[in-house]
Scaffold this motif. Structure first.
Motif, mmCIF file in Angstrom:
data_model
loop_
_atom_site.group_PDB
_atom_site.id
_atom_site.type_symbol
_atom_site.label_atom_id
_atom_site.label_comp_id
_atom_site.label_asym_id
_atom_site.label_seq_id
_atom_site.Cartn_x
_atom_site.Cartn_y
_atom_site.Cartn_z
ATOM 1 N N VAL A 187 1.006 -1.444 0.256
ATOM 2 C CA VAL A 187 0.506 0.157 0.036
ATOM 3 C C VAL A 187 0.898 1.240 -0.173
ATOM 4 O O VAL A 187 1.704 1.565 1.262
ATOM 5 N N ALA A 188 0.863 2.094 -0.811
ATOM 6 C CA ALA A 188 1.582 3.689 -0.983
ATOM 7 C C ALA A 188 0.791 4.657 -1.319
ATOM 8 O O ALA A 188 -0.300 3.977 -1.930
ATOM 9 N N GLU A 189 1.300 5.183 -0.973
ATOM 10 C CA GLU A 189 0.811 7.395 -1.008
ATOM 11 C C GLU A 189 0.980 7.314 -1.732
ATOM 12 O O GLU A 189 2.094 7.455 -2.003
ATOM 13 N N ARG A 190 0.134 8.577 -3.246
ATOM 14 C CA ARG A 190 0.725 9.647 -3.494
ATOM 15 C C ARG A 190 0.491 10.470 -4.134
ATOM 16 O O ARG A 190 -0.930 10.360 -3.722
ATOM 17 N N LYS A 191 1.261 11.681 -4.473
ATOM 18 C CA LYS A 191 0.407 12.970 -4.246
ATOM 19 C C LYS A 191 1.059 13.266 -5.820
ATOM 20 O O LYS A 191 2.395 13.973 -5.711
ATOM 21 N N PRO A 192 0.393 13.262 -6.985
ATOM 22 C CA PRO A 192 0.641 13.898 -8.238
ATOM 23 C C PRO A 192 1.321 14.702 -8.183
ATOM 24 O O PRO A 192 0.119 15.532 -7.357
ATOM 25 N N LYS A 193 2.034 15.466 -9.345
ATOM 26 C CA LYS A 193 1.901 17.122 -9.451
ATOM 27 C C LYS A 193 0.873 17.460 -9.387
ATOM 28 O O LYS A 193 1.112 18.700 -9.398
ATOM 29 N N ALA A 194 0.685 16.967 -10.564
ATOM 30 C CA ALA A 194 -1.063 17.728 -10.817
ATOM 31 C C ALA A 194 -2.084 17.382 -10.132
ATOM 32 O O ALA A 194 -3.154 18.962 -9.942
ATOM 33 N N SER A 195 -1.577 17.572 -8.576
ATOM 34 C CA SER A 195 -2.916 17.564 -7.449
ATOM 35 C C SER A 195 -2.902 19.112 -6.792
ATOM 36 O O SER A 195 -1.442 19.364 -6.694
ATOM 37 N N ARG A 196 -3.826 19.865 -6.790
ATOM 38 C CA ARG A 196 -2.897 21.295 -6.370
ATOM 39 C C ARG A 196 -2.052 21.079 -4.381
ATOM 40 O O ARG A 196 -2.759 20.586 -4.315
ATOM 41 N N ASP A 197 -1.698 21.817 -5.290
ATOM 42 C CA ASP A 197 -0.382 22.271 -3.565
ATOM 43 C C ASP A 197 -1.664 21.891 -2.106
ATOM 44 O O ASP A 197 -1.374 21.583 -1.146
ATOM 45 N N LYS A 198 -2.638 23.325 -2.599
ATOM 46 C CA LYS A 198 -3.479 23.590 -1.016
ATOM 47 C C LYS A 198 -3.992 23.147 -1.356
ATOM 48 O O LYS A 198 -5.510 22.487 0.164
ATOM 49 N N SER A 199 -4.845 21.128 -2.155
ATOM 50 C CA SER A 199 -5.172 20.090 -2.229
ATOM 51 C C SER A 199 -4.747 19.298 -0.493
ATOM 52 O O SER A 199 -3.598 19.275 -1.067
ATOM 53 N N SER A 200 -5.471 18.985 0.130
ATOM 54 C CA SER A 200 -5.838 17.348 0.795
ATOM 55 C C SER A 200 -5.422 15.990 0.629
ATOM 56 O O SER A 200 -4.636 15.091 0.642
ATOM 57 N N GLU A 201 -6.221 15.779 -0.904
ATOM 58 C CA GLU A 201 -6.027 14.285 -1.720
ATOM 59 C C GLU A 201 -4.615 14.068 -1.733
ATOM 60 O O GLU A 201 -4.022 14.584 -2.312
ATOM 61 N N THR A 202 -4.921 12.936 -1.497
ATOM 62 C CA THR A 202 -4.300 12.191 -1.604
ATOM 63 C C THR A 202 -4.556 10.374 -2.014
ATOM 64 O O THR A 202 -5.832 10.134 -1.828
ATOM 65 N N PHE A 203 -3.453 10.155 -2.996
ATOM 66 C CA PHE A 203 -4.336 9.002 -3.488
ATOM 67 C C PHE A 203 -3.138 7.165 -2.759
ATOM 68 O O PHE A 203 -1.977 7.461 -2.991
ATOM 69 N N ILE A 204 -4.679 6.507 -2.689
ATOM 70 C CA ILE A 204 -3.638 5.599 -2.250
ATOM 71 C C ILE A 204 -3.914 4.096 -2.917
ATOM 72 O O ILE A 204 -5.095 3.638 -3.721
ATOM 73 N N VAL A 205 -2.418 3.417 -3.534
ATOM 74 C CA VAL A 205 -2.352 2.321 -4.459
ATOM 75 C C VAL A 205 -2.096 0.907 -3.630
ATOM 76 O O VAL A 205 -1.006 1.063 -2.619
ATOM 77 N N SER A 206 -3.181 0.562 -4.629
ATOM 78 C CA SER A 206 -2.893 -0.839 -2.506
ATOM 79 C C SER A 206 -2.661 -2.167 -4.560
ATOM 80 O O SER A 206 -3.086 -2.231 -5.297
ATOM 81 N N ARG A 207 -1.837 -3.023 -3.962
ATOM 82 C CA ARG A 207 -1.103 -4.095 -4.960
ATOM 83 C C ARG A 207 -1.322 -5.155 -4.447
ATOM 84 O O ARG A 207 -1.021 -5.698 -3.697
ATOM 85 N N GLY A 208 -1.512 -5.854 -5.078
ATOM 86 C CA GLY A 208 -1.575 -7.837 -4.479
ATOM 87 C C GLY A 208 -2.931 -8.087 -2.963
ATOM 88 O O GLY A 208 -2.400 -7.571 -2.588
ATOM 89 N N LEU A 209 -2.932 -8.755 -3.924
ATOM 90 C CA LEU A 209 -4.267 -9.489 -2.478
ATOM 91 C C LEU A 209 -4.122 -10.208 -2.038
ATOM 92 O O LEU A 209 -3.064 -11.206 -1.974
ATOM 93 N N LYS A 210 -3.943 -10.731 -0.067
ATOM 94 C CA LYS A 210 -3.249 -11.213 0.643
ATOM 95 C C LYS A 210 -3.949 -12.302 1.035
ATOM 96 O O LYS A 210 -5.357 -12.247 0.502
ATOM 97 N N GLY A 211 -3.195 -13.342 1.049
ATOM 98 C CA GLY A 211 -4.487 -14.325 1.128
ATOM 99 C C GLY A 211 -4.794 -15.166 0.096
ATOM 100 O O GLY A 211 -5.544 -16.032 -0.338
ATOM 101 N N ARG A 212 -4.255 -15.079 -1.483
ATOM 102 C CA ARG A 212 -4.632 -15.141 -2.625
ATOM 103 C C ARG A 212 -3.514 -15.939 -3.264
ATOM 104 O O ARG A 212 -2.307 -16.037 -2.991
#
Length: 212
Positions: A187-212
């Protein structure tokens, strides 16, 4: 009066925003296209043949990016894109669109029927609830939307599939990350450059299901 001043400032910033200008040049419906592009490039996600579900798709810029990535040499796409939003969306070529509220079971069932038994490579969600300005209520709404996207992903992703959701830093954010870590290998947090500085938005990238 303050609101009027804020509106003028927002319009000024928007018109002079380099990502808005680039979006217009490239034919994207919103500057948000560049947020997804940056995340996909950084995470090396989305390739031809993939099945993608775009939640909260309108106005369609994320679906446009997905379509570009899946474009087949002879025309059309190599893969599949399903998009859903509560708002209407102008058609994007080769994208299957369903209009409805993702929070309603009947709409979720419609999306599942459309998908059939086809496993999904990538779920992308730019969904954001209407915010009231009341911190506790807003964090609960954001968490709810993120959890719905996660539950859908857990039910439909391939074992090595990925989920990208929009969240907002603040109350409840760490709980969302903690929840995702219970179900995903990375699970990683990403704040792209195109996301405005004033915005608190952060994208969460989750990969690979546990227990599969």
């Amino acid at each position: 009066m303050a609101k009027k001043k804020f509106s003028k400032q927002w319009i000024h910033d928007h018109i002079n925003d380099p990502y808005v200008k680039m979006a217009q040049q490239k034919g994207y419906r919103a500057r948000a296209a560049f947020k997804l592009t940056e995340i996909l490039d950084a995470e090396k996600l989305l390739k031809r043949g993939d099945v993608v579900v775009d939640l909260g798709a309108a106005p369609g810029s994320w679906s446009q990016v997905a379509r570009e990535r899946l474009a087949a040499p002879g025309g059309g796409i190599d893969g599949r894109i399903l998009a859903l939003d509560i708002l209407p969306m102008e058609p994007v070529a080769d994208v299957e669109f369903l209009q409805g509220d993702f929070r309603e079971d009947t709409v979720l069932q419609q999306l599942q029927q459309l998908l059939g038994d086809q496993p999904v490579d990538l779920v992308i969600s730019d969904m954001a609830p209407n915010l009231s300005g009341v911190s506790a209520a807003d964090s609960a709404r954001i968490q709810h939307v993120c959890e719905l996207a996660m539950e859908f992903a857990l039910a439909h992703l391939k074992p090595d599939g990925a989920l990208i959701v929009k969240a907002f830093h603040g109350s409840g954010f760490s709980q969302i990350v903690k929840l995702f870590k219970q179900h995903f290998v990375r699970v990683a947090e990403r704040k792209p450059k195109a996301s405005r500085d004033k915005s608190s938005e952060t994208f969460i990238v989750s990969r690979g299901l546990k227990g599969r």
